[in-house]
Design an enzyme around this catalytic site. Structure first.
Site, PDB file in Angstrom:
ATOM      1  N   ASP A 417      -8.673   0.666  -7.339  1.00 52.40           N
ATOM      2  CA  ASP A 417      -8.619  -0.772  -7.031  1.00 52.40           C
ATOM      3  C   ASP A 417      -9.934  -1.210  -6.382  1.00 52.40           C
ATOM      4  O   ASP A 417     -10.761  -0.376  -5.994  1.00 52.40           O
ATOM      5  CB  ASP A 417      -7.435  -1.005  -6.078  1.00 52.40           C
ATOM      6  N   GLU A 420     -14.753  -3.857  -8.187  1.00 51.01           N
ATOM      7  CA  GLU A 420     -15.703  -4.807  -8.821  1.00 51.01           C
ATOM      8  C   GLU A 420     -17.131  -4.564  -8.359  1.00 51.01           C
ATOM      9  O   GLU A 420     -18.038  -4.800  -9.175  1.00 51.01           O
ATOM     10  CB  GLU A 420     -15.277  -6.248  -8.505  1.00 51.01           C
ATOM     11  N   ASP A 501      -4.224  -9.442  -9.231  1.00 55.16           N
ATOM     12  CA  ASP A 501      -3.356 -10.189  -8.312  1.00 55.16           C
ATOM     13  C   ASP A 501      -2.886 -11.520  -8.883  1.00 55.16           C
ATOM     14  O   ASP A 501      -3.347 -12.597  -8.490  1.00 55.16           O
ATOM     15  CB  ASP A 501      -4.099 -10.408  -6.993  1.00 55.16           C
TER      16      ASP A 501
HETATM   17  C1  GLC Z   1      -5.548  -5.607  -4.088  1.00 56.49           C
HETATM   18  C2  GLC Z   1      -4.824  -5.122  -5.337  1.00 56.49           C
HETATM   19  C3  GLC Z   1      -3.349  -5.080  -5.085  1.00 56.49           C
HETATM   20  C4  GLC Z   1      -3.082  -4.184  -3.887  1.00 56.49           C
HETATM   21  C5  GLC Z   1      -3.839  -4.678  -2.664  1.00 56.49           C
HETATM   22  C6  GLC Z   1      -3.716  -3.745  -1.473  1.00 56.49           C
HETATM   23  O1  GLC Z   1      -5.234  -6.920  -3.820  1.00 56.49           O
HETATM   24  O2  GLC Z   1      -5.130  -5.910  -6.438  1.00 56.49           O
HETATM   25  O3  GLC Z   1      -2.652  -4.602  -6.208  1.00 56.49           O
HETATM   26  O4  GLC Z   1      -1.719  -4.154  -3.597  1.00 56.49           O
HETATM   27  O5  GLC Z   1      -5.217  -4.801  -2.983  1.00 56.49           O
HETATM   28  O6  GLC Z   1      -4.186  -2.495  -1.758  1.00 56.49           O
END
Ligand code: GLC
Length: 825
Positions: A417, A420, A501
């Protein structure tokens, strides 16, 4: 979630980002100058002599104030399979991270000039390939521009692909930005999102063209906005690496693209099961409660995902000692219940001098630096954070090694995650993309540092490669399972993508369909959205509709944020629980079919989820079909994306279509109004298909039933075909031939079973064959009892129709052995 972690964040960082400030990103306005042909001695060039496919020529912008700065070499190459490349460069073309393998050069086509023709004598070389002209080269000190003009005589080009984008499947009529961005809003006006894939299908006059601009720097695609017949592309770099190719169908076009950039390897079968997630299940007792509740309710599921609170203060590759004192014990207990664990991994490393990963990385100079050589500190969940430099193979190997801390306790898959990479120190005015500054340096293996203006879009690819290497290092016998939020063209070789998200809005359920389709036809077969929506609170009805849709997407996961209502199948009461169980059972019974589709994704780059125009490119009713799709070859899915719906309009393409739930037979092409009460996903089987399935299991580690089912849906001529791929469902032996590929064909009442490849003994002993009869839609019977309202919260009962239309429409039913041969039915 762990309250201590939350305090830590509040103290350290600017939370503006998580509050979703308005941050519309606009392309910069630039004055470009035309690039014209010049001779190697600087004189104006003579295009007819100098330029042909397979040739090289020189360009410069003589009218600009940058005459010598603008000089560029251009090479036009021809490869077999009818692929052309245009390389425009000044000093060097960096190594491509997207291209896996170039096709062989086609010397004979090159010598003959290939199918390309030089069309503009006005010193601006322009090449024609069928209906397309590529040229219009232009210079600006910060970017190069070129354009693709479609000579369709009044017919406007249609544009598809371009990866993960909000909005319509057909992309013309706006400017698209290729710049990986942690965009929390996903409203239609916001672009870019997390993934950049600068590859488009251009359809004009029945011909299909592929345009792939392989440059990870920022790109802006004006897709037939400023001029109706022109795609104009600005690349913020000093080189262009363009591939142009043509095919007679979108499928063949995608095949060419995936030959270039690779396909997704078969996932382990468990990866295709159901994944349950939330931000975050904390502490371990909560994880155990979730696992136990799944089993108590008899709900098939394979994975529980651990979001960031499993870590100690969001320090990557650590465990929170109070919440997860014994991760190995927990994961072993989960495994006994049939659950695997996938953990989130973020790239941002807490800048904490006491933290071993930080110390080691710092001492080895593994973090991204500013031009003065100092380590850059941004901010992510752990507060102040530094970013590993994934441009270097030694950093990737180090990162791979760090996964030991997760794998040694039994973690099975990785969820990458924030890659980017996200950086909360951005601000709405000066750094609205909330990523690290462009001045940052990636040191690279060549020793020549590149700035993040060029490396940014590759950052996630570097991280995903490191994760793949982690599996090779620690579990060489496992296929590994990697899901990423961000990536660049070719990412499909390392990871699948979930669309980040989204919100618990009906609009986002609706938007998920074209978004997933856009990714799928850009080479990424493993795709899914957060079921129920990530931000905001889902309603019971929205969750039920999203769940039934997601069961028919490649990656099937429920997830939600830390401050929302829960998204477990039982979180919305009995009715939604029943609906969820129904679709989980259906998903699990279809795993042989879905797994076979993934085999085609690996071997042929065939998307698992695909737009209808892919199959019927001639039918213009499908050209902008945003709300129906094919799942594998046999199913047409038309999800309900509106509240309080009892009926759904569908357009069925040519052929026979069987309503999956009651075998109502519709003849396409045509429009239909289909019953769609809350428990009933509008779902059709294409006449002429044979669907393999099995009894649902609670998880993919459980034994298969001994019986495989084959449901035959004859076409107008009474014939049907299908196939089944099977192997050990994990490990790489299938690549050495340990798999079986079985084809089925039904004609004149006889079923033939053939092993196209026989290298693995299927787990089933017998096949239960059923031939569907279908019931004419014109018969006048009302096919389904409809409830008076679609809202399960106000319903007394929910109608859950029987999969495969139950027994009543079956013409013939017979058991046969799983052997090659012919059987009269
Ligand atoms: C980001 C991710 C989400 C995750 C959050 C906390 O917003 O896109 O899926 O739950 O981070 O890690």
């Amino acid at each position: 979630m762990n309250p201590e972690n939350r305090t830590d964040i509040d103290e350290n960082i600017d939370l503006a980002h998580t509050e979703n400030p308005t941050r519309q990103i606009k392309p910069p306005q630039r004055d470009f100058y035309p690039l014209r042909l010049r001779g190697s001695d600087g004189s104006a060039g003579r295009p007819d002599e100098q330029v042909k496919a397979g040739g090289q020529f020189e360009l410069s912008a003589p009218e600009s104030p940058y005459a010598s700065q603008s000089q560029r070499h251009v090479a036009v190459s021809v490869y077999d399979s009818g692929m052309y490349s245009f390389r425009v460069w000044k000093n060097e073309i960096p190594e491509s991270w997207a291209v896996k393998e170039l096709p062989a050069a086609d010397e004979s086509a090159a010598a003959a000039g290939g199918a390309l023709a030089l069309t503009s004598p006005a010193q601006v070389p322009e090449f024609t390939l069928g209906e397309l002209r590529i040229g219009g080269w232009q210079f600006h000190p910060d970017a190069l521009r070129f354009s693709i003009v479609c000579d369709g005589e009044g017919e406007l080009p249609r544009v598809y692909g371009m990866g993960e984008k909000m909005g319509r499947l057909e992309r013309s009529g706006r400017v698209w930005d290729m710049w990986n961005t942690d965009e929390p809003e996903h409203v239609p006006s916001r672009d870019p999102l997390y993934v950049s894939i600068p590859f488009a299908f251009v359809a004009v006059k029945g011909e299909w063209y592929g345009v792939f601009v392989d440059n990870p720097a920022r790109q802006y695609w004006d897709t037939a906005l400023s001029r109706l017949n022109t795609i104009s592309i600005d690349v913020e770099d000093e080189y262009l690496d363009i591939y142009l190719f043509k095919a007679d169908s979108p499928r063949a076009l995608l095949r060419k693209y995936t030959r270039l950039t690779g396909t997704t390897a078969l996932p382990p079968a468990w990866g295709l099961g159901y994944h349950q997630s939330r931000y975050s299940y904390y502490p371990e007792a909560e994880v155990r409660r979730i696992a136990e509740t799944f089993r108590r309710h008899n709900l098939p599921a394979d994975v529980i995902q651990f979001d960031i609170d499993y870590m100690d203060g969001y320090r990557i590759f650590t465990w929170d000692k109070s919440g997860f004192p014994d991760p190995g014990g927990l994961i072993t207990d989960l495994r006994d219940q049939g659950f695997k664990v996938v953990t989130i991994v973020d790239p941002g490393i807490k800048a904490d001098p006491e933290y071993s990963v930080y110390k080691e990385g710092r001492d080895r100079n593994y973090f991204c630096t500013l031009p003065d050589g100092s380590v850059y500190t941004g901010a992510v969940w752990p507060g102040k954070a530094v970013y590993p430099d994934f441009s270097r193979s030694e950093v990737r190997s180090w990162w791979a090694g760090m996964h030991r801390e997760l794998f040694k306790h039994g973690v099975s898959g990785i969820w990458n995650d924030m890659n980017e990479p996200a950086d909360f120190t951005g601000d709405p005015e000066y750094r609205p993309d909330y990523t690290v500054p462009n001045e940052l340096q990636a040191a690279t293996d060549t020793g020549t540092p590149v700035s993040f203006a060029r490396f940014h879009n590759l950052y996630a690819t570097g991280m995903n490669r490191a994760t793949r290497e982690a599996f090779q290092q620690h579990h060489p016998d496992h296929r590994g399972f990697v899901i990423t939020r961000s990536g660049y063209a070719g990412l499909q070789r390392d990871a699948g993508v979930w669309t980040g998200d989204n919100c618990s809005w009906w609009e986002h359920l609706e938007a998920a369909v074209p978004m997933l389709l856009g990714l799928s036809i850009s080479g990424v077969s493993m795709v899914g959205s957060d079921t129920g929506g990530f931000q905001e609170d889902s309603s019971a009805q929205l969750y039920a509709r999203w769940f039934s849709f997601a069961a028919f997407t490649p990656y099937f996961r429920s997830h939600t944020a830390d401050d929302t209502r829960a998204h477990e199948p039982w979180s919305f009461g009995e009715h939604v629980l029943d609906i969820s169980r129904h679709y989980l059972n259906l998903r699990y019974s279809l795993l042989p079919y879905i797994y076979s589709a993934f085999y085609r994704a690996e071997t042929e780059g065939e998307p698992v989820m695909k737009p209808l125009f892919f199959e019927w490119p001639q039918d213009l009713r499908l050209a902008e079909m945003n709300d129906e799709y094919l799942f594998g070859d046999s199913f047409l899915v038309a999800p309900v994306t509106r509240a309080d719906t009892l009926w759904r309009h569908v357009y069925l393409p040519e052929g026979n279509w069987y309503d999956f739930w009651d075998d109502t037979l519709y003849r396409g092409a045509g429009d239909r109004l289909i019953p769609a009460p809350i428990g009933r996903l509008p779902l059709f089987v294409r006449g002429g298909c044979i669907v393999p399935h099995e009894a649902p299991r609670l998880h993919t580690g459980a034994e298969h039933s001994s019986v495989l089912s084959l449901d035959i849906y004859p076409d107008e001529k009474g014939a049907a075909t299908g196939e089944l791929y099977c192997d050990a469902e994990e490990g790489w032996n299938y690549r050495d031939g340990e798999y079986s590929l079985i084809t089925f064909s039904f004609r004149a009442g006889k079923l033939s079973i053939e092993f196209q490849h026989e290298g693995f003994t299927p787990p089933w002993k017998e096949i239960e064959v059923r031939v569907h009869g279908g019931r004419s839609a014109e018969s006048g019977e009302t096919p389904v009892p409809l409830e008076t309202t679609a809202d399960p919260l106000r319903l007394e009962t929910v109608c859950l129709p029987e999969p495969f239309a139950g027994e009543q429409r079956i013409l013939v039913q017979k058991r046969v052995p799983v052997d090659a041969g012919q059987h009269s039915l």
